[in-house]
Design a protein around this motif. Structure first.
Motif, PDB file in Angstrom:
ATOM      1  N   LYS A 292       0.814  -1.218   0.000  1.00 16.94           N
ATOM      2  CA  LYS A 292       0.000   0.000   0.000  1.00 16.94           C
ATOM      3  C   LYS A 292       0.848   1.268   0.000  1.00 16.94           C
ATOM      4  O   LYS A 292       0.317   2.370  -0.116  1.00 16.94           O
ATOM      5  CB  LYS A 292      -0.925   0.011   1.224  1.00 16.94           C
ATOM      6  N   ILE A 293       2.166   1.101   0.143  1.00 20.44           N
ATOM      7  CA  ILE A 293       3.056   2.264   0.241  1.00 20.44           C
ATOM      8  C   ILE A 293       3.556   2.644  -1.152  1.00 20.44           C
ATOM      9  O   ILE A 293       4.312   1.895  -1.773  1.00 20.44           O
ATOM     10  CB  ILE A 293       4.247   1.960   1.168  1.00 20.44           C
ATOM     11  N   PRO A 294       3.148   3.800  -1.691  1.00 21.57           N
ATOM     12  CA  PRO A 294       3.526   4.175  -3.058  1.00 21.57           C
ATOM     13  C   PRO A 294       4.958   4.685  -3.197  1.00 21.57           C
ATOM     14  O   PRO A 294       5.546   4.613  -4.268  1.00 21.57           O
ATOM     15  CB  PRO A 294       2.521   5.278  -3.410  1.00 21.57           C
ATOM     16  N   MET A 295       5.505   5.222  -2.108  1.00 18.37           N
ATOM     17  CA  MET A 295       6.880   5.712  -2.139  1.00 18.37           C
ATOM     18  C   MET A 295       7.799   4.661  -1.518  1.00 18.37           C
ATOM     19  O   MET A 295       7.324   3.652  -0.994  1.00 18.37           O
ATOM     20  CB  MET A 295       6.992   7.037  -1.382  1.00 18.37           C
ATOM     21  N   SER A 296       9.112   4.880  -1.574  1.00 21.80           N
ATOM     22  CA  SER A 296      10.015   3.942  -0.917  1.00 21.80           C
ATOM     23  C   SER A 296       9.834   4.055   0.593  1.00 21.80           C
ATOM     24  O   SER A 296       9.493   5.124   1.110  1.00 21.80           O
ATOM     25  CB  SER A 296      11.469   4.238  -1.292  1.00 21.80           C
ATOM     26  N   ARG A 297      10.061   2.953   1.306  1.00 26.80           N
ATOM     27  CA  ARG A 297       9.897   2.985   2.759  1.00 26.80           C
ATOM     28  C   ARG A 297      10.903   3.943   3.395  1.00 26.80           C
ATOM     29  O   ARG A 297      10.600   4.608   4.399  1.00 26.80           O
ATOM     30  CB  ARG A 297      10.057   1.572   3.343  1.00 26.80           C
ATOM     31  N   ALA A 298      12.078   4.032   2.793  1.00 23.62           N
ATOM     32  CA  ALA A 298      13.087   4.949   3.324  1.00 23.62           C
ATOM     33  C   ALA A 298      12.600   6.398   3.251  1.00 23.62           C
ATOM     34  O   ALA A 298      12.765   7.172   4.200  1.00 23.62           O
ATOM     35  CB  ALA A 298      14.397   4.791   2.558  1.00 23.62           C
ATOM     36  N   LYS A 299      11.976   6.766   2.114  1.00 25.23           N
ATOM     37  CA  LYS A 299      11.453   8.126   1.979  1.00 25.23           C
ATOM     38  C   LYS A 299      10.306   8.367   2.949  1.00 25.23           C
ATOM     39  O   LYS A 299      10.167   9.459   3.514  1.00 25.23           O
ATOM     40  CB  LYS A 299      10.990   8.378   0.540  1.00 25.23           C
ATOM     41  N   LEU A 300       9.479   7.340   3.133  1.00 21.37           N
ATOM     42  CA  LEU A 300       8.365   7.476   4.065  1.00 21.37           C
ATOM     43  C   LEU A 300       8.871   7.663   5.489  1.00 21.37           C
ATOM     44  O   LEU A 300       8.398   8.539   6.223  1.00 21.37           O
ATOM     45  CB  LEU A 300       7.455   6.250   3.982  1.00 21.37           C
ATOM     46  N   ASP A 301       9.837   6.840   5.885  1.00 18.68           N
ATOM     47  CA  ASP A 301      10.387   6.949   7.242  1.00 18.68           C
ATOM     48  C   ASP A 301      11.028   8.318   7.462  1.00 18.68           C
ATOM     49  O   ASP A 301      10.875   8.930   8.528  1.00 18.68           O
ATOM     50  CB  ASP A 301      11.416   5.844   7.485  1.00 18.68           C
ATOM     51  N   ASP A 302      11.738   8.796   6.450  1.00 13.45           N
ATOM     52  CA  ASP A 302      12.386  10.101   6.557  1.00 13.45           C
ATOM     53  C   ASP A 302      11.340  11.205   6.674  1.00 13.45           C
ATOM     54  O   ASP A 302      11.502  12.156   7.450  1.00 13.45           O
ATOM     55  CB  ASP A 302      13.275  10.330   5.334  1.00 13.45           C
ATOM     56  N   TYR A 303      10.251  11.066   5.901  1.00 15.07           N
ATOM     57  CA  TYR A 303       9.180  12.062   5.947  1.00 15.07           C
ATOM     58  C   TYR A 303       8.520  12.087   7.318  1.00 15.07           C
ATOM     59  O   TYR A 303       8.240  13.162   7.870  1.00 15.07           O
ATOM     60  CB  TYR A 303       8.143  11.758   4.865  1.00 15.07           C
ATOM     61  N   MET A 304       8.278  10.910   7.893  1.00 16.31           N
ATOM     62  CA  MET A 304       7.566  10.837   9.170  1.00 16.31           C
ATOM     63  C   MET A 304       8.372  11.420  10.326  1.00 16.31           C
ATOM     64  O   MET A 304       7.802  11.811  11.343  1.00 16.31           O
ATOM     65  CB  MET A 304       7.162   9.387   9.469  1.00 16.31           C
ATOM     66  N   LYS A 305       9.684  11.511  10.159  1.00 12.90           N
ATOM     67  CA  LYS A 305      10.511  12.090  11.220  1.00 12.90           C
ATOM     68  C   LYS A 305      10.164  13.559  11.466  1.00 12.90           C
ATOM     69  O   LYS A 305      10.269  14.054  12.593  1.00 12.90           O
ATOM     70  CB  LYS A 305      11.991  11.971  10.851  1.00 12.90           C
ATOM     71  N   SER A 306       9.770  14.254  10.396  1.00 11.23           N
ATOM     72  CA  SER A 306       9.454  15.677  10.527  1.00 11.23           C
ATOM     73  C   SER A 306       7.951  15.931  10.593  1.00 11.23           C
ATOM     74  O   SER A 306       7.511  17.075  10.674  1.00 11.23           O
ATOM     75  CB  SER A 306      10.034  16.446   9.329  1.00 11.23           C
ATOM     76  N   ARG A 307       7.165  14.869  10.558  1.00  6.23           N
ATOM     77  CA  ARG A 307       5.710  14.995  10.568  1.00  6.23           C
ATOM     78  C   ARG A 307       5.207  15.262  11.983  1.00  6.23           C
ATOM     79  O   ARG A 307       5.628  14.603  12.941  1.00  6.23           O
ATOM     80  CB  ARG A 307       5.085  13.701  10.033  1.00  6.23           C
ATOM     81  N   THR A 308       4.275  16.215  12.111  1.00  9.67           N
ATOM     82  CA  THR A 308       3.688  16.499  13.425  1.00  9.67           C
ATOM     83  C   THR A 308       2.428  15.675  13.670  1.00  9.67           C
ATOM     84  O   THR A 308       1.831  15.755  14.732  1.00  9.67           O
ATOM     85  CB  THR A 308       3.319  17.990  13.543  1.00  9.67           C
ATOM     86  N   TRP A 309       2.007  14.908  12.654  1.00 10.50           N
ATOM     87  CA  TRP A 309       0.838  14.044  12.742  1.00 10.50           C
ATOM     88  C   TRP A 309      -0.436  14.854  12.928  1.00 10.50           C
ATOM     89  O   TRP A 309      -1.471  14.343  13.223  1.00 10.50           O
ATOM     90  CB  TRP A 309       0.983  13.003  13.863  1.00 10.50           C
TER      91      TRP A 309
END
Length: 309
Positions: A292-309
């Protein structure tokens, strides 16, 4: 005072007209300057070349998410609605190749066509942008909203456009031959209306220039996202950020809906700031659903580090 005012207005109008004529094809250096926030690959004419991989991913994001992200970035003039389409269910996604048209007058049209002929351009000026199209491009044109005798294409030019770009068009103008355009599988056109007339008293004054489409501004190379709600023009340098953020929102929503259906969390919990427990379950859900993840998991993990949710 009235004479001076009128003289000043005339001077401004003449200056603007001269700019438009000279800016038929924007100089490469000027286009690079105007789109200097883009740091990636460019076409030979200077237009930003958003990667094909991003174009493919953009097909799956929503207009609302893209608009919201752009609005939060300070880009408030990127959407326009109120379209008529060949197909309601065929989105258009690609890189903008822009054209601006104005009401014609004999002297201006003659000079533009004479210069175009010396540059090797053929046919009427509404075909010149078509000759520049490449795969993944979207022909975006401001035809000043003209309907009767403002038909920028019919089915012949529609077939040529699709053969060159594999894509459709966005016109602040009209088109003709609706049945013929419907027969082009995969093609779509967003226009102001349909009209049986032929194009008349319209001339190209800008090619690969910034243009206005309704209440939106469009730059050459913008990511065009057109769906049933309307069209959003995403600046090239923000394309990846908009796509990645929209994809994350979609993942978050998919997880949230599943949790609601399973009764694991209440609506108030899902539609509010997530607790650490929900975040933990979301990360586990991602591990179990890599497809279900359209981007690479590495990019997703990196994005979530700066996400405030």
């Amino acid at each position: 005072m009235k004479l001076n005012s009128r003289t000043g207005m005339l001077a401004i109008a003449i200056t603007f007209l001269a700019f438009k004529v000279n800016a038929q094809t924007i100089p490469k250096e000027e286009l690079i300057y105007l789109t200097s926030d883009w740091k990636g690959e460019r076409f030979p004419d200077g237009r930003p070349k958003i990667p094909d991989e991003l174009l493919e991913r953009a097909k799956h994001i929503g207009i609302e998410e893209a608009w919201t992200i752009l609005n939060n970035e300070g880009y408030h003039c990127q959407f326009d609605g109120g379209w008529k389409m060949v197909h309601d269910d065929v989105p258009i996604v690609g890189r903008a190749l822009t054209a601006a048209y104005m009401p014609s007058r004999p002297d201006l049209e003659k000079n533009i066509k004479d210069r175009g002929a010396k540059q090797g351009r053929k046919g009427n000026t509404n075909a010149w942008a078509i000759d520049m199209l490449s795969k993944g491009d979207v022909y975006v044109a401001d035809g000043f909203g003209k309907i009767a005798e403002g038909t920028l294409i019919g089915d012949n030019l529609g077939n040529s456009i699709f053969a060159k770009s594999g894509n459709g068009v966005i016109f602040n103008a009209s088109s003709r031959d609706l049945d013929g355009l419907r027969a082009i599988k995969g093609f779509n056109a967003y226009v102001r209306d349909w009209d049986p007339s032929y194009l008349k008293d319209v001339v190209l004054t800008g090619l690969n220039t910034p243009i206005r489409i309704g209440r939106a501004i469009v730059m050459p190379g913008d990511l065009v996202l057109a769906k049933s709600e309307g069209v959003v023009f995403i600046p090239a340098h923000l394309a990846e950020k908009v796509i990645l953020t929209a994809e994350f929102i979609s993942l978050r929503d998919t997880f949230g809906i599943q949790m609601l259906k399973e009764g694991k969390y209440s609506t108030g919990e899902i539609d509010n700031q997530w607790t650490d427990k929900i975040k933990e379950d979301f990360l586990k859900w991602l591990d179990k659903n890599p497809g279900k993840i359209p981007m690479s998991r590495a990019k997703l993990d990196d994005y979530m580090k700066s996400r405030t949710w």
